[in-house]
Motif scaffolding. Sequence first.
Motif, PDB file in Angstrom:
ATOM      1  N   ASP A  66      -1.342  -1.373  -4.062  1.00 19.51           N
ATOM      2  CA  ASP A  66      -2.478  -0.452  -3.890  1.00 19.51           C
ATOM      3  C   ASP A  66      -1.864   0.942  -3.876  1.00 19.51           C
ATOM      4  OD1 ASP A  66      -4.675   1.019  -3.240  1.00 19.51           O
ATOM      5  OD2 ASP A  66      -4.997   0.112  -1.270  1.00 19.51           O
ATOM      6  N   ASN A 123      -5.762   3.647  -6.678  1.00 25.69           N
ATOM      7  CA  ASN A 123      -6.990   3.676  -5.894  1.00 25.69           C
ATOM      8  C   ASN A 123      -7.522   5.092  -5.723  1.00 25.69           C
ATOM      9  OD1 ASN A 123      -9.094   3.009  -4.155  1.00 25.69           O
ATOM     10  ND2 ASN A 123      -7.776   2.929  -2.352  1.00 25.69           N
ATOM     11  N   THR A 170       0.848  -1.193   0.000  1.00 26.70           N
ATOM     12  CA  THR A 170       0.000   0.000   0.000  1.00 26.70           C
ATOM     13  C   THR A 170       0.881   1.239   0.000  1.00 26.70           C
ATOM     14  OG1 THR A 170      -1.684  -1.188   1.259  1.00 26.70           O
ATOM     15  CG2 THR A 170      -1.897   1.200   1.137  1.00 26.70           C
ATOM     16  N   ARG A 184      -4.003  -0.394 -10.555  1.00 25.94           N
ATOM     17  CA  ARG A 184      -3.610  -0.434  -9.142  1.00 25.94           C
ATOM     18  C   ARG A 184      -3.843   0.901  -8.440  1.00 25.94           C
ATOM     19  NH1 ARG A 184      -3.704  -4.952 -10.674  1.00 25.94           N
ATOM     20  NH2 ARG A 184      -1.956  -6.407 -10.931  1.00 25.94           N
TER      21      ARG A 184
END
Length: 406
Positions: free
Chosen positions: A221, A253, A153, A251
């Motif tokens: 992410d 977000n 992330t 990917r």
Amino acid sequence: MNDSTQNKSHKSPQQSADSKIHGVGRLTIDAVLAVTDIVESLHSRISPLSGLHKKSEEEPLSGISGLVYRNIRNVTQWVGKNIDVPLEAINKTLASEPDSASAQTLLAALNGVLGDYLFVRDNPLAILMHFRRDGQILTDEQLIEIINQSNGTLLIMAHGLCMNDIQWCREGHDHGAELAKESGMAAIYLHYNSGRHISDNGKQFAALLESLVQVTDKKLDINILAHSMGGLVSRSAFHVAQSSGHKWPERLNKLVFLGTPHHGAALEKAGNWIDLILGAHAYTVPFARLVKVRSAGITDLRYGNVQQSDWHTTERFEFSGDQRQPVPLPDSVCCFAVATSAKESIHYPLGDGLVRIKSALGEHRNSVFHLQFPETHKWVGTHINHMQLLNDPEIYQVLRTWFEIH
């Protein structure tokens, strides 16, 4: 991780400093030659005989005057080959502390103003695009470690015009570092030459993000937090990636814009960006005297150009009107926008001092250019100027909500 055009051998700190000092010398020589051309052109225009025999701006003078200007060029070129004649203040900073915050701030300012020129001339002062953290370039191995620690992330921080990655920290606060601390995301900072065309930086940013996806087998992410021009570079990168079949847009977000001039900056339209930016940095004040010194990156801010087609058919200093093709927000990404007024009223015509509120919110009278931010994805504040977007506590709380930090 980086374009092949950027592959450079590693240099010692002293070699790096010497290279930058030499770059300043070359920049000074180039400026002297350019000013000589301008002065000679003006001389020919005001000559008593100019009405009898008109010369083009490119045609040099002949006779005694021509000899004078030829000698100036010859001496200047000789000096450029044999002696460094850098600006003293720049020399002192770069030589004594080449990796200091002040030196990096200086280089970011110069690149914002003259970065396209530095790039074309292959000047050592030109900033190369990299992902960095704490002002240091991240290697593939370091990126893999960061990805593993954050479980994939990531929060990519994209700075604005005349700035660099370490300037996200303002008055002790860094949105990226604080968000990462509270959420578990890993903050990675983009560093780029903000004087180049936004479309050029967008293309390179797209390639850099694609290489980030390919460096690991872990599913990423990705989120982007962009200030000012960084938002346009991010939109440009997404547009390029879609047309190039890149994987990273799948990917992505969230994309958050802080004071991004989606439809241009009022002050560039008025021709005043040069005064504000050059006057804000003591090192660059001398360049304010040069005609058309504004970089391609700055002139792209006039209307918010994000594609090459927005600018390549016109001379960038002409006021030829908005030539852009619509580039909507990506449908697959949650997009957010922060807009502020430096004054009490949200109707203050200069918005945060550089970007009007309507431009920062993507609002346009022509529906094809209107960016469709959901109402719950927009925030407007007052008494917050363009730089305060980086450390305003109320804005940080808004970012916490948008990134779902409780």
